[in-house]
Design an enzyme around this catalytic site. Structure first.
Site, mmCIF file in Angstrom:
data_model
loop_
_atom_site.group_PDB
_atom_site.id
_atom_site.type_symbol
_atom_site.label_atom_id
_atom_site.label_comp_id
_atom_site.label_asym_id
_atom_site.label_seq_id
_atom_site.Cartn_x
_atom_site.Cartn_y
_atom_site.Cartn_z
ATOM 1 N N ASP A 156 51.371 -11.503 14.239
ATOM 2 C CA ASP A 156 52.253 -11.423 15.396
ATOM 3 C C ASP A 156 53.088 -10.152 15.228
ATOM 4 O O ASP A 156 53.889 -10.057 14.290
ATOM 5 C CB ASP A 156 53.148 -12.672 15.405
ATOM 6 N N ASP B 28 54.248 -9.454 20.710
ATOM 7 C CA ASP B 28 55.383 -10.173 21.291
ATOM 8 C C ASP B 28 55.996 -9.404 22.464
ATOM 9 O O ASP B 28 56.168 -8.192 22.389
ATOM 10 C CB ASP B 28 56.427 -10.351 20.177
ATOM 11 N N HIS C 29 54.525 -22.232 20.610
ATOM 12 C CA HIS C 29 55.788 -22.555 19.935
ATOM 13 C C HIS C 29 56.973 -22.423 20.884
ATOM 14 O O HIS C 29 58.087 -22.741 20.508
ATOM 15 C CB HIS C 29 55.960 -21.625 18.734
ATOM 16 N N ASP C 30 56.746 -21.913 22.080
ATOM 17 C CA ASP C 30 57.826 -21.779 23.069
ATOM 18 C C ASP C 30 57.743 -22.858 24.154
ATOM 19 O O ASP C 30 58.758 -23.254 24.720
ATOM 20 C CB ASP C 30 57.755 -20.410 23.770
HETATM 21 C C1 GLC Z 1 58.510 -14.314 22.396
HETATM 22 C C2 GLC Z 1 58.310 -15.360 21.332
HETATM 23 C C3 GLC Z 1 59.566 -16.182 21.232
HETATM 24 C C4 GLC Z 1 60.691 -15.255 20.820
HETATM 25 C C5 GLC Z 1 60.824 -14.092 21.799
HETATM 26 C C6 GLC Z 1 61.677 -12.994 21.230
HETATM 27 O O1 GLC Z 1 58.637 -14.867 23.659
HETATM 28 O O2 GLC Z 1 57.180 -16.133 21.622
HETATM 29 O O3 GLC Z 1 59.423 -17.225 20.319
HETATM 30 O O4 GLC Z 1 61.898 -15.956 20.776
HETATM 31 O O5 GLC Z 1 59.578 -13.497 22.074
HETATM 32 O O6 GLC Z 1 61.012 -12.331 20.201
#
Ligand code: GLC
Ligand code: MG
Length: 523
Positions: free
Chosen positions: A103, A205, A330-331
């Site tokens: 990631d 990301d 995970h979101d």
């Molecule tokens: C993305 C990730 C999330 C994170 C955000 C900031 O959306 O999936 O978990 O909080 O980016 O990096």
């Protein structure tokens, strides 16, 4: 678009499985998952039948946003292991014929990254311009009206140097300045570091955030905002995201990846179809292979809605663009929590039979549903900053339940987040023995997807269907399959004949009928 089975690259034919490292397997008894834990559990991933693993961030981090605040792009967080543990994991993944994606978090670093420490040390530091610093606005307040995705102003005042810095997320996540050539080169070097080590690609990301409009104009007000949704949505992110200049950067990342051969870039991008599709780039200047498509997460679980979503998305793709679908992360909330377990089985069939690369999220293969998080166990910074909106992400980040032993075999101690309340029965070992379990359905679907080229690389056409039912055909060469999904809890009259290959329900399927909550694949 048709793709010959033999020439379709692995990231088109295959399926991606997302591992949230903090919650997969703890090997050292600190209640937090780690790399050695993942390595010890690779059998589960391999027998599930996926092709690639995407690991949420494993880099050194103060964990203000659980790893999405990176303090060193070319290291491993000690709580997860070290570079030697990473190399062992990568070798073990490859030994099983699987791929590994990391990631990459390019929009922002941690405020503890040495680059930011240098940048904030003085206005004349050579790294000052690696981040986004601005003088106060005319009223002495923040330079503009931008709102952080996690609530509050996107600008943080730095008294020592008398300027504000930009943070699209937490103030502990300062935005990097991709207009600065030295920063750009340093970030591409970080990607190179992992490619050289043998990783098969990256999930990138918030890619559409990485460049902001020159001049930092105010964002327009969102006329549809109302209390009860996140503060971020008060404004339309017109000037803070999706800038034309970002495409050149995506193309640069792609050129780097292509230099290594068969690697893949998956971009996290939330945009309407027309703007989303641009992130594929052009045949001459490709950008990401797979701009993540979250429309199954964002739309109602309704046959008519999904039919339109699928058709519109397919129509928006450039001729060379390969689709992809996501149902959990995970979101996002857990699928089974959203639509119930019976329909989560239908959702699994949808995800794994649509045209395009599916990404599965760990634990969805067990049908984990709602996990209540007591107030004193909440860890998600977004939830803590905006309580009461029901946007907490901890509920999808709870540890994998492996068996019925203490702490579900995840750890030898109380895990960092609670387990799913039904972990004693809903765990990998229990479902492994139960032919009716969700895990078996996922394994069967993945096996079928591998065996049936129409599912992996075939064309797709939406067919007419009664209300509440979604029907489509997948074809490749002479092979043709039909997928019939009953998105309701009532039986539906559907005219079908042929050989059922797989149903989401036990017992014989009945020609001419789709049973309540039944999904069916027919040859
Ligand atoms: C993305 C990730 C999330 C994170 C955000 C900031 O959306 O999936 O978990 O909080 O980016 O990096
Ligand atoms: Mg651990």
């Amino acid at each position: 678009m048709t793709n010959d089975e033999t020439d379709a690259p692995w990231w088109q034919r295959g399926t991606i499985y997302q591992i949230y490292p903090r919650s997969f397997q703890d090997s050292d008894g600190d209640g937090i998952g780690d790399l050695a834990g993942i390595e010890a559990r690779l059998d589960h991933v391999a027998t599930l039948g996926v092709d690639a693993i995407w690991l949420s961030p494993i880099f050194p981090s103060p964990m203000a946003d659980f790893g999405y605040d990176v303090a060193d792009y070319v290291g491993i967080a000690p709580m997860f292991g070290d570079l030697a543990a990473f190399d062992r994991l990568l070798a073990a993944v490859h030994a099983r014929g699987l791929k590994l994606l990391l990631d990459f978090v390019p929009n922002h670093s941690s405020d503890q990254h040495p680059w930011f420490q240098a940048s904030r040390s003085s206005r004349s530091d050579p790294r000052r311009d690696w981040y986004i610093w601005r003088d106060p606005g005319p009223d002495g307040g923040p330079p503009n009206n931008w709102i952080s995705d996690f609530g509050g102003s996107a600008w943080e005042w730095d008294a020592a140097t008398g300027q504000y810095y930009l943070h699209a997320f937490l103030k502990e996540q300062p935005d990097l300045n991709w207009r600065n050539p030295a920063l750009r080169a340093a970030m591409l070097d970080a990607m190179r570091f992992w490619f050289d080590r043998g990783v098969d690609g990256f999930r990138i990301d918030v890619l559409w955030h990485i460049v902001k409009a020159e001049g930092f104009p105010d964002n327009p007000v969102n006329p549809d905002w109302h209390p009860g949704i996140t503060e971020r949505d008060r404004l339309l992110q017109r000037h803070s995201t999706d800038q034309p200049e970002a495409h050149a950067i995506a193309a640069e990342m792609r050129a780097l990846a292509d230099g290594y051969g068969d690697r893949v870039l998956v971009g996290e991008i939330f945009l309407p179809n027309d703007r989303h599709a641009r992130w594929y780039g052009t045949p001459d200047t490709p950008e990401v292979h797979l701009p993540f498509n979250f429309q199954l997460v964002e739309n109602a679980w309704d046959a008519a809605v999904l039919r339109r979503v699928i058709a519109d998305y397919e129509a928006s793709l450039p001729a060379f663009g390969w689709p992809n679908w996501v149902f959990g992360s995970h979101d996002a909330p857990r699928i089974a929590a959203r639509i119930g377990e019976a329909q989560a089985r239908v959702a699994a069939m949808l995800l794994l039979t649509l045209r395009g690369t599916p990404t599965l999220y760990q634990g969805d293969e067990l049908g984990i549903g709602e996990v209540p998080i007591p107030p004193d166990r909440v860890r998600d910074p977004q939830d803590l900053r905006q309580p009461g909106l029901g946007i907490g992400r901890d509920r999808s980040r709870t540890p994998m339940p492996w068996d019925a032993s203490p702490f579900a075999g995840f750890s030898t101690t109380e895990p960092w987040l609670p387990l799913n309340p039904d972990w004693r029965t809903r765990n990998v070992a229990a479902q492994d023995r139960d032919p009716t379990a969700m895990l078996q359905l996922y394994r069967d679907l993945l096996r079928l997807r591998r065996a049936q080229s129409p599912l992996s690389v075939g064309t797709m056409s939406l067919l007419d269907a009664p209300d509440g039912v979604l029907v489509y055909a997948r074809a490749h060469g002479d092979a043709r399959l039909r997928i019939l999904l009953n998105l309701t809890a009532q039986d539906a009259i559907v005219d079908w004949h042929g050989t059922p290959l797989l149903s989401t329900l036990e017992g014989p399927s009945v020609p001419g009928l789709l049973r309540a909550n039944e999904g069916l694949i027919i040859a």
